[in-house]
Design an enzyme around this catalytic site. Structure first.
Site, PDB file in Angstrom:
ATOM      1  N   ASP A 194       6.989  12.913 -41.086  1.00  0.00           N
ATOM      2  CA  ASP A 194       7.142  14.218 -41.914  1.00  0.00           C
ATOM      3  C   ASP A 194       6.429  14.201 -43.082  1.00  0.00           C
ATOM      4  O   ASP A 194       6.050  13.310 -43.739  1.00  0.00           O
ATOM      5  CB  ASP A 194       8.742  13.835 -42.274  1.00  0.00           C
ATOM      6  CG  ASP A 194       9.166  15.276 -42.885  1.00  0.00           C
ATOM      7  OD1 ASP A 194       9.229  16.548 -42.336  1.00  0.00           O
ATOM      8  OD2 ASP A 194       9.321  15.210 -44.428  1.00  0.00           O
ATOM      9  N   GLU A 230      -0.776  -2.478 -31.947  1.00  0.00           N
ATOM     10  CA  GLU A 230      -0.237  -3.648 -31.247  1.00  0.00           C
ATOM     11  C   GLU A 230       0.954  -3.615 -30.274  1.00  0.00           C
ATOM     12  O   GLU A 230       1.223  -4.321 -29.533  1.00  0.00           O
ATOM     13  CB  GLU A 230       0.727  -4.264 -32.308  1.00  0.00           C
ATOM     14  CG  GLU A 230      -0.080  -5.092 -33.586  1.00  0.00           C
ATOM     15  CD  GLU A 230       0.625  -5.486 -34.684  1.00  0.00           C
ATOM     16  OE1 GLU A 230       1.656  -5.998 -34.523  1.00  0.00           O
ATOM     17  OE2 GLU A 230       0.072  -5.560 -35.825  1.00  0.00           O
TER      18      GLU A 230
HETATM   19  O1  TEU Z   1       8.556  20.054 -43.708  1.00  0.00           O
HETATM   20  C1  TEU Z   1       7.553  19.829 -44.523  1.00  0.00           C
HETATM   21  C2  TEU Z   1       7.049  21.131 -45.283  1.00  0.00           C
HETATM   22  O2  TEU Z   1       6.031  21.241 -46.256  1.00  0.00           O
HETATM   23  C3  TEU Z   1       8.057  22.247 -45.124  1.00  0.00           C
HETATM   24  O3  TEU Z   1       8.728  22.180 -46.601  1.00  0.00           O
HETATM   25  C4  TEU Z   1       7.760  23.762 -45.138  1.00  0.00           C
HETATM   26  O4  TEU Z   1       6.799  23.921 -46.164  1.00  0.00           O
HETATM   27  C5  TEU Z   1       9.093  24.592 -45.087  1.00  0.00           C
HETATM   28  O5  TEU Z   1       9.928  23.951 -44.147  1.00  0.00           O
HETATM   29  C6  TEU Z   1       8.684  25.802 -45.350  1.00  0.00           C
HETATM   30  O6  TEU Z   1       9.074  26.541 -44.038  1.00  0.00           O
HETATM   31  C7  TEU Z   1       9.121  18.884 -43.192  1.00  0.00           C
HETATM   32  C8  TEU Z   1      10.140  19.279 -42.485  1.00  0.00           C
HETATM   33  O7  TEU Z   1       9.774  19.645 -41.277  1.00  0.00           O
HETATM   34  C9  TEU Z   1      11.476  20.075 -43.178  1.00  0.00           C
HETATM   35  O8  TEU Z   1      12.303  20.366 -42.366  1.00  0.00           O
HETATM   36  C10 TEU Z   1      11.813  19.348 -44.278  1.00  0.00           C
HETATM   37  O9  TEU Z   1      12.768  20.191 -45.021  1.00  0.00           O
HETATM   38  C11 TEU Z   1      10.807  18.981 -45.142  1.00  0.00           C
HETATM   39  O10 TEU Z   1       9.816  18.220 -44.538  1.00  0.00           O
HETATM   40  C12 TEU Z   1      11.314  17.692 -46.202  1.00  0.00           C
HETATM   41  O11 TEU Z   1      11.500  16.611 -45.665  1.00  0.00           O
END
Ligand code: TEU
Ligand code: CA
Length: 512
Positions: A194, A230
């Site tokens: 993520d 690994e």
């Molecule tokens: O998304 C990363 C991210 O940059 C998002 O904030 C994106 O910009 C946003 O959804 C706008 O559309 C990830 C995950 O996919 C998202 O669901 C999470 O909210 C976020 O990380 C935080 O963990």
């Protein structure tokens, strides 16, 4: 390295809360998912990616992780997760889980310890506590800093419930190594990382985005790659939102991640030149690295393709969701069918977000008081947010909860979904579900391995042949186009009249 399972895989994204509810509390869970494994197997996918399934207060749908080594109680237990992995493997389906290394939950043991230990403590060094905040903004809106009662501020690039880890601290590196091993040892086949590009921070450079793609983040993934190597055939896939292909490509160097999400393709408007440029660019970026491209049309963060492709502006931009902008859903649906055949015909792996195979539109009329997305709350309700693509799936029957479970779903399902349940679509040969199922099965036979050769059918038509002899033609012109010579039609996204391919329609032809 040998051909590995993910190079051509079709990977199905399960947003567990909204997939299937096994115990009637209105929240999707592992029991529900396990009961629906035959559906996924029949669909013809090679792997499942699950959004975070860990214990979480759900301030951000589970992306606020309280414990990386357990399962959220409303989803099930660790033992059930292990059973699920075993059952998926028995069906030949790999399992990818989501790891969230940028931030945890404010309810995690480490963060609670940091709060209790106070300023200057080793426990605070695992996060970013400062006496003075800088001017960084949260990606969900508002400041990226929250003050605690003793006066210090902590950094959260997302919601205040998601404190950012300090990746200059070796303890943080060690912790994530342990977490990766914990899940690899339990048979998990891959990790979706993520917010992969924002782990490392530079507070002194004066850059308002002094957290995006700093050089040291690559050291993290080099060490993760050594660890995953690994084990046998474990995938690392990065969530890297970047317009700059050159910088994107750095994450795919041979000693870093195996793959990353291709959001450039997702963001492209429904326009032949733009799509072709994105496809060519993607292939040009990946081929020299030997990394498989990924093709993504949707996920749990973006407006569903049926709705997107029916709008006047069909491109996608995270910073401008265009929520509520009118959409011609019939047109969007037709284009989404064509887009699916395009994405599935391209070389590399393809991602299908749950409900995409049902052609679900974005749900735009969720009552405000039921909205949960922190984007909605943090933006002062200026941004509607992502709940509309996270509504529980319709499985069967004529009324809500449409076989999702027996209880009231955590987000309401539109009444119109009685027409698009899995059950209804299974019975309809022309349905989106049958298009996806047929395409996913044909894909296994015709589309794994090799590159593409473009055919010239005019500037408004995308046409290319794969080495197997399958030709994909997508007509983005307003008028029908004549098909190239072929032996037979394998699959079409709409009806074909004679040799004429209608507007906004795609076809797979057998050409050898
Ligand atoms: O998304 C990363 C991210 O940059 C998002 O904030 C994106 O910009 C946003 O959804 C706008 O559309 C990830 C995950 O996919 C998202 O669901 C999470 O909210 C976020 O990380 C935080 O963990
Ligand atoms: Ca449940």
């Amino acid at each position: 390295m040998s051909e590995t399972w993910w190079r051509g895989a079709a990977i199905y994204q399960v947003y567990l809360r909204s997939f299937a509810d096994g115990n009637g509390d209105g929240i999707g869970d592992l029991a529900g998912l396990r009961s629906r494994l035959p559906y996924l197997s029949d669909l013809g996918i090679g792997a499942i990616w699950l959004n975070p399934w860990y214990p979480s207060p759900m301030a951000d749908g589970g992306y606020d992780v309280a414990d990386y080594r357990d399962i959220e109680p409303s989803f099930g237990t660790l033992a059930e997760a292990e059973q699920f992995i075993e059952e998926a493997h028995a069906l030949g389906i790999r399992v990818i889980i989501d790891v969230v290394p940028n931030h945890s939950s404010d309810q995690s043991a480490w963060f609670q310890e940091a709060l209790a230990a106070g300023p200057g403590s080793a426990a605070r060094e695992r996060f970013w506590f400062k006496d003075e905040p800088n001017d960084w903004k949260s990606i969900f809106g508002g400041p990226a800093w929250t003050q605690v009662p003793d006066g210090q501020w902590y950094l959260h690039l997302f919601a205040p419930e998601q404190p950012d880890f300090n990746w200059t601290n070796p303890e943080v590196h060690q912790e994530f190594h342990d977490v990766l091993r914990f899940w690899f040892d339990r048979g998990v086949d891959g990790i979706r990382i993520d917010s992969a590009a924002v782990l490392v921070k530079d507070f002194d450079g004066g850059d308002p985005e002094g957290y995006t793609d700093l050089a040291e983040v690559h050291d993290v993934y080099r060490s993760w790659r050594r660890l995953s190597d690994e084990y046998d055939e474990r995938l690392l896939i990065g969530e890297v939102w970047f317009p700059d292909q050159e910088r994107f490509a750095r994450y795919l160097r041979p000693d870093e991640l195996h793959t990353a999400f291709n959001f450039d393709f997702l963001g492209s408007p429904w326009d032949p030149a733009a799509l072709r440029a994105s496809i060519e660019q993607t292939i040009a970026t990946h081929v020299p690295l030997g990394a498989p491209a990924t093709w993504v049309l949707s996920n749990h963060d973006v407006v569903r393709p049926v709705t997107r492709y029916g709008r006047a502006n069909t491109s996608w931009d995270n910073g401008n969701r265009r929520d509520g902008v009118p959409s011609d859903l019939e047109l969007g649906y037709r284009r989404a069918r064509a887009a699916a055949l395009l994405a599935m015909a391209l070389p590399g792996s393809v991602y299908v977000y749950q409900g995409e195979e049902l052609g679900l539109p974005e749900v735009e009329d969720i009552p405000d008081e039921l909205r949960e997305d922190p984007m909605w709350h943090r933006s002062g309700h200026a941004v509607v947010g992502r709940d509309g693509c996270r509504v529980p799936l319709p499985w069967s029957g004529d009324e809500t909860p449409f076989g999702f479970g027996t209880g009231n779903p955590w987000l309401p399902q539109p009444e119109a979904w009685k027409k698009v349940t899995v059950e209804a679509q299974q019975a309809d040969l022309g349905s989106m579900l049958n298009l996806y199922r047929t395409a996913l099965h044909l894909r296994r036979e015709w589309l794994e391995g090799g590159g593409i050769t473009w055919l010239d059918l005019g500037p408004e038509v995308l046409a290319f042949t794969r080495e197997s002899g399958l030709t994909c033609v997508v007509n983005l012109a307003a008028d029908p186009v004549r098909l190239p010579p072929h032996e037979s039609v394998l699959l079409a996204s709409g009806s074909i009249e004679g040799d004429e391919l209608p507007s906004d329609t795609a076809v797979w032809l057998r050409t050898t």
